[in-house]
Design an enzyme around this catalytic site. Structure first.
Site, PDB file in Angstrom:
ATOM      1  N   GLU B 298     -13.974  44.015  13.320  1.00 39.95           N
ATOM      2  CA  GLU B 298     -12.522  43.849  13.332  1.00 39.95           C
ATOM      3  C   GLU B 298     -12.268  42.401  12.982  1.00 39.95           C
ATOM      4  O   GLU B 298     -12.702  41.509  13.696  1.00 39.95           O
ATOM      5  CB  GLU B 298     -11.969  44.117  14.747  1.00 39.95           C
ATOM      6  CG  GLU B 298     -12.093  45.552  15.194  1.00 39.95           C
ATOM      7  CD  GLU B 298     -11.223  46.485  14.387  1.00 39.95           C
ATOM      8  OE1 GLU B 298     -10.183  46.040  13.874  1.00 39.95           O
ATOM      9  OE2 GLU B 298     -11.597  47.664  14.270  1.00 39.95           O
ATOM     10  N   CYS B 332      -4.877  38.378  16.065  1.00 40.04           N
ATOM     11  CA  CYS B 332      -5.146  38.857  14.711  1.00 40.04           C
ATOM     12  C   CYS B 332      -3.944  39.636  14.191  1.00 40.04           C
ATOM     13  O   CYS B 332      -3.734  39.766  12.994  1.00 40.04           O
ATOM     14  CB  CYS B 332      -6.419  39.682  14.638  1.00 40.04           C
ATOM     15  SG  CYS B 332      -6.755  40.608  16.110  1.00 40.04           S
TER      16      CYS B 332
END
Ligand SMILES: Cc1cc2nc3c(=O)[nH]c(=O)nc-3n(C[C@H](O)[C@H](O)[C@H](O)COP(=O)(O)OP(=O)(O)OC[C@H]3O[C@@H](n4cnc5c(N)ncnc54)[C@H](O)[C@@H]3O)c2cc1C
Lengths: 481, 549
Positions: B298, B332
């Site tokens: 990720e 993020c």
């Protein structure tokens, strides 16, 4: 910052020892209620007559939940649409999407069209112009004017009729200090200038001293509009930031003889709002100033506890004020916010329980006289009658108490209450449609809700006796049993 | 099945998200402050390695310093070297023998006990995050709530996916089933920005599916992760099943990635490291591994919010501001590109700027702080370098003055730049700080084109009240998590499974129904049950059937 309501679990003394006899109070409440109903001159306030385009709009919203949702979404986007083409496009997108079964006469748009559309070659269609008209008129119903000057004209005629006012400057979410400063500036201007806009006080009040409720200029403000960092997680910082902007307003109110009523907002803000009021009144300069008012919301599960706490805080300081009692305007939102966060829902879910709480809080408040003056803010005749009856039973003078209602709502009830000799104050919003949208949507939700007193009375035509029944009664009669 | 496990499978209530703390309540604020004082009094903490149930302190240690106040040492972690990493892998491999044969219910019970313990000490975890990661109160609280959610959710998911599932269509005499099985040793490499939730999510997913785990926490936040390691121990994780390996990424992290006995690597972090892990794993492959290393990464995002002409500006300005500047943009999912439609551009930009000007930057422990410092000096320097770039080659709209805070911690100024083209580096590269690039779009199509013009596809958002535009965004906005008329951060377990694609990740959705399958292999068995023309008729459709893949 000392204490916050829900932690103070001490048992407060009931402020008044002599409890009125319940039956007498109940009988009196009904008698006063019947009198109020008799006094209502016209049969229904304007939009319940269902004559004009906006009345149909409202009526449609009462018919089904989904349609109400879609129409409100359209109303919400409407003021930001710049041209007819985009109005038309959004009308279609919101009100005739496929899943709703569009097509002429069938989808929601069709239903609206059949009521208010224009005949175009045998097919009735709703045009952007019709929608614009309906929404503008609906807004005019609840919003007194775009500018203070326009609103002053309205208020002058309200005053001529014997009514008082509380001015509300529309606009909801403050995202920046610039906006907060701007709000404070506008509030200040109103406190300083509004009386000049109004001109001399009409003679009605001079003739009827019992209807007087000075000061004349009364402004309702939302504390969250005074800072962009209104955060209950940071009560000290928030209180400091809000008081920074509140001080000049209260100073001006003292100087010019105005009343500042602090509106109550969502539940998360309640404790900090009350605390800020106390913090300000604790400042040397403002100690004892009687014209900074607060609001109690009866639809909260802990409404009575919070009110008792606040009254005790006022009593401790020997601080006089006026407290407005409302049911609460954010019932739908509170449900949604709490569910999304997984928090307990803070509002009562059963309308009858809210009504009981309203009466309980009425009593708590009125027993706090004379330190605290009570303002009953409701359109519910039973609630008003209860307060009037209680005043009689407690033997309080007329000036100890006033009734407040919203602009554009419950006209006949306002007239009736006024004619029964009680001061009536009208909460009067000023501003454009865009910043007023949250207010407008709340009013539409309130008026079209099945639980609304006004709807029960003027649309569902529930009988007067039922409407005046004590909320403690079982309610079986509602089911026709 | 143990008794505890049976209780789990029969009486487990449906999943429900852990509510956030209501800080408008005084008792909650006071409890939080007590927890902060409590943690503060115990600093500095020590985080050793944990291998096979044994705590090992290394000579070399890595300091963990509070980003809000660099004079405050939160603690030190041991630093694993390659030998320690080897030992951890060997231990985890041995532990796999037994752990992989436990039942899903037993493993789920471990997660649920851990969740309970975490709930009991919730504010302590959050308070440590305030110090170690400079998470403001409610951000820290949300991180811990999410960690609890992962434990609760994956426990239920593991049970749902366990056992043999007979496959349809049913054919007389033929019995087809599918079942999931663990992989082996899983190396979990965690980030510092969600110092609890992400390591907990990744490692608990691995554990509950029957794998054994080596958790390498971020160098900046080993202490929060260490508290979690201790909680797992307390909850009864057998020795060696979960190993804790703080250390330097280049040393022990890299070694784990290449290690021939590490079956799977789960990583959340920067794009550069993610891609490096990918390459390293492939390189290890060339040395003759008997399996294909599985990698779940990720990585970052360059997330855009489109503000349409019909947007509700009152609602979208605060949503945009929070998405971009909450936790100083170090998520993020954070917003770093604001795409404004021409006809709202000027009004919106003014209001956005005014709102950003009103933000309060400060230490994370102050409940009034909206923008905390960034994690470390390197992160601060990176943000400053992008601000310099913006000042040279873009139009600066706003830059806060944080000089009053200078020298205390890693404070950087919230900033806004207008950029003329979506190819500008400010509109292409992840900054991971409180910097927003504003772009203008002539119409909604162009807005979508700009939104899709980066190599990332993590989160995205649209503020619009035009139904057809929302529909178009659903179809064409390239991102793993699309948010309509709301903030674009703060995905909630189960409700918004999180993760992106392209260079944002491999598309595994944490907190979603597909996540655990990443940690398992599926095996299908087909058995012929016909003997001389006789087949068990009763078998038809009576079994537990597979509803969904
Ligand atoms: C002068 C004035 C000032 C006001 N200021 C404020 C303020 O500061 N803050 C604020 O929040 N509101 C304020 N209000 C709004 C007020 O809350 C609403 O107008 C009022 O609730 C409408 O109800 P009603 O008393 O007229 O009577 P009704 O029509 O009898 O009551 C409707 C109300 O009952 C409650 N209710 C509805 N459904 C349910 C249910 N299922 N269970 C329980 N309760 C239910 C809701 O509060 C709803 O508004 C003000 C109103 C006035 C008149």
């Amino acid at each position: 910052m000392s204490s916050i309501p829900y932690q103070t679990k001490q048992n407060f003394e009931e402020p008044h020892p002599s409890r009125p006899r319940e039956e007498r109070l109940e009988a009196l409440t009904r008698r006063i209620g019947r009198n109020l109903f008799r006094r209502m001159r016209s049969s229904a306030p304007s939009f319940w007559r269902l004559a004009a385009v906006e009345d149909h709009f409202m009526k449609l919203m009462m018919r089904d939940e989904d349609l109400r949702f879609r129409m409100l979404q359209f109303v919400d986007v409407f003021p930001s649409l710049k041209d007819t083409r985009s109005v038309t496009r959004h009308l279609e997108e919101y009100l005739s999407s496929e899943e709703m079964g569009s097509g002429t006469g069938h989808g929601p748009l069709g239903r609206i069209a059949s009521l208010l559309g224009r005949d175009l070659g045998g097919v009735r269609v709703i045009t952007a112009a019709t929608a614009r008209l309906a929404i503008t008129r609906m807004a005019n119903q609840f919003i007194a004017g775009h500018t203070p000057e326009e609103v002053a004209v309205r208020i002058r005629s309200m005053e001529a009729g014997g009514f008082h006012f509380s001015l509300d400057l529309l606009g909801e979410f403050v995202a920046s200090e610039v906006q907060a400063g701007e709000f404070a500036r506008r509030y200040l201007e109103m406190i300083e200038r509004f009386e000049d806009l109004l001109g001399p006080l009409p003679a009605v009040f001079a003739d009827q001293p019992h209807l007087q409720a000075p000061p004349r200029v009364n402004i309702s403000i939302k504390l969250s509009s005074l800072t962009s960092r209104f955060d209950p997680m940071d009560p000290e910082g928030t209180s400091a930031a809000v008081r920074e902007r509140l001080r000049p307003l209260v100073r001006a109110a003292r100087q010019h003889g105005a009343f500042i009523n602090v509106d109550m907002e969502k539940y998360e803000f309640r404790d900090i709002t009350l605390q800020i009021i106390l913090d300000l009144l604790d400042e040397e300069e403002f100690r004892g100033f009687p014209h900074l008012g607060a609001v109690a919301q009866a639809y909260l599960l802990d409404a009575d506890e919070s009110l008792r706490w606040f009254l005790a805080e006022l009593a401790r300081r020997n601080q006089p004020t006026t407290i407005r009692l409302v049911r609460g305007a954010y019932w739908d939102s509170e449900q949604i916010w709490a569910r999304q966060k997984g928090w307990p829902v803070p509002v009562i879910s059963d309308k009858r329980q809210t009504d009981i709480m309203f009466e309980r809080c009425t009593r708590i408040l009125m027993e706090a006289a004379p330190l605290v003056r009570t303002a009953i803010a409701s359109h519910n005749v039973r609630s008003i009658a209860y307060a009037l009856a209680l005043r009689k039973v407690l033997g309080q003078p007329a000036g100890a108490f006033e009734v407040q209602m919203l602009y554009g709502m419950a006209g006949p009830i306002k007239d009736a209450v006024l004619r029964s000799g009680v001061p009536v104050r009208i909460y009067t919003p000023c501003g454009e449609l865009l910043p007023g949208m949250s207010y407008l949507v709340r009013r539409i939700l309130e008026n079209t809700s099945n639980e609304s007193f006004l709807r029960q009375r003027f649309s569902n035509r529930v009988s007067e006796e039922k409407l005046l029944a004590s909320p403690h009664e079982s309610g079986l009669e509602d089911l026709g049993i | 099945m143990s008794t505890a496990a049976r209780v789990v499978s029969t009486a487990l209530p449906p999943f429900r998200n852990e509510p956030l703390t209501d800080f408008s309540r005084r008792e909650e604020r006071e409890a939080f402050q007590r927890a902060m004082a409590d943690i503060r009094a115990r600093l500095p903490l020590e985080a050793p390695l944990l291998i096979g149930g044994k705590r090992i302190e290394t000579e070399e240690t890595i300091p963990s310093v509070s980003p809000s106040d660099t004079s405050l040492l939160c603690g030190r972690s041991s630093a694993a070297d390659q030998a320690a990493a080897d030992k951890a892998v060997a231990t985890a491999r041995r532990a796999f023998e037994d752990w992989s044969h436990t039942t899903a219910e037993d493993r789920a019970a471990l997660l649920l006990r851990t969740a309970d313990l975490m709930r009991q000490r919730r504010h302590l975890f959050s308070a440590l995050e305030v110090y170690e990661a400079a998470k403001p109160w409610h951000e820290a609280d949300a991180d811990v709530a999410e960690a609890i959610d992962f434990l609760e959710y994956y426990a239920r998911e593991a049970i749902r996916l366990s056992g043999r599932k007979r496959l349809q269509p049913y054919i007389l005499g033929e019995y087809n089933d599918l079942s999931y099985h663990p992989l082996g040793v899983v190396a979990v490499i965690g980030p510092w920005n969600f110092p609890l939730a992400i390591p907990v999510g990744m490692s608990s997913a691995a554990l509950v599916t029957g794998n054994t785990v080596i958790l390498k926490p971020a160098e900046q936040t080993p202490l929060v992760a260490w508290l979690y390691a201790r909680l797992l121990e307390e909850a009864g994780a057998p020795p060696g099943v979960f190993n804790f390996l703080p250390g330097r990424g280049e040393v022990c992290g890299a070694h784990l990635v290449r290690h021939p006995d590490v079956r799977m690597i789960v990583f959340t972090g920067s794009r550069d490291v993610g891609l490096l892990i990918q390459r390293e794993a492939v390189a290890a492959q060339q040395e003759g591994l008997p399996f294909v290393k599985k990698i779940v990464t990720e990585m970052g995002g360059k997330n855009a919010l489109i503000v349409d002409s019909s947007a509700d500006l009152d609602a979208s300005v605060p949503d945009a501001v929070y998405s971009a500047y909450g936790f100083a943009g170090q998520k993020c999912s954070a917003l770093s590109r604001l795409i404004l439609l021409d006809d709202v551009y000027d009004v919106y930009l003014r209001r956005f700027r005014e709102a950003v000007e009103s933000l309060k930057t400060g230490p994370a422990g102050d409940p009034g702080t909206q923008v905390p410092p960034v994690i470390d000096a390197e992160a601060a320097e990176k943000v400053h370098s992008y601000i310099r770039m913006g000042e040279e080659s873009a139009r600066p709209v706003y830059r806060a003055d944080v000089t009053a805070l200078a020298g205390k911690g890693h404070f950087v100024p919230p900033a806004i730049f207008e950029v003329a083209s979506s190819t500008h580096r400010l509109a292409q590269e992840e900054i991971f700080g409180p910097v927003v690039a504003v772009l203008r779009a002539g119409d909604f199509d162009e807005a979508l084109r700009i939104a899709n013009s980066t190599p990332y596809a993590l989160t995205g958002g649209v503020h619009s009240r035009t139904v057809s535009h929302l529909e178009r965004a659903r179809q064409d906005f390239q991102c793993g998590n699309l948010y309509l008329n709301r903030t674009i951060t703060g995905a909630i377990v189960a409700r918004q499974p999180f993760g992106g694609y392209r260079l944002s990740g491999i598309g595994a959705k944490a907190g979603g129904p597909d996540y655990l399958k990443q940690f398992m292999i599926a095996r299908a068995v087909s058995e012929n049950r016909m003997r001389h023309g006789s087949a068990p008729l009763t078998e038809r459709g009576t079994d537990d059937t597979w509803e969904e893949f």
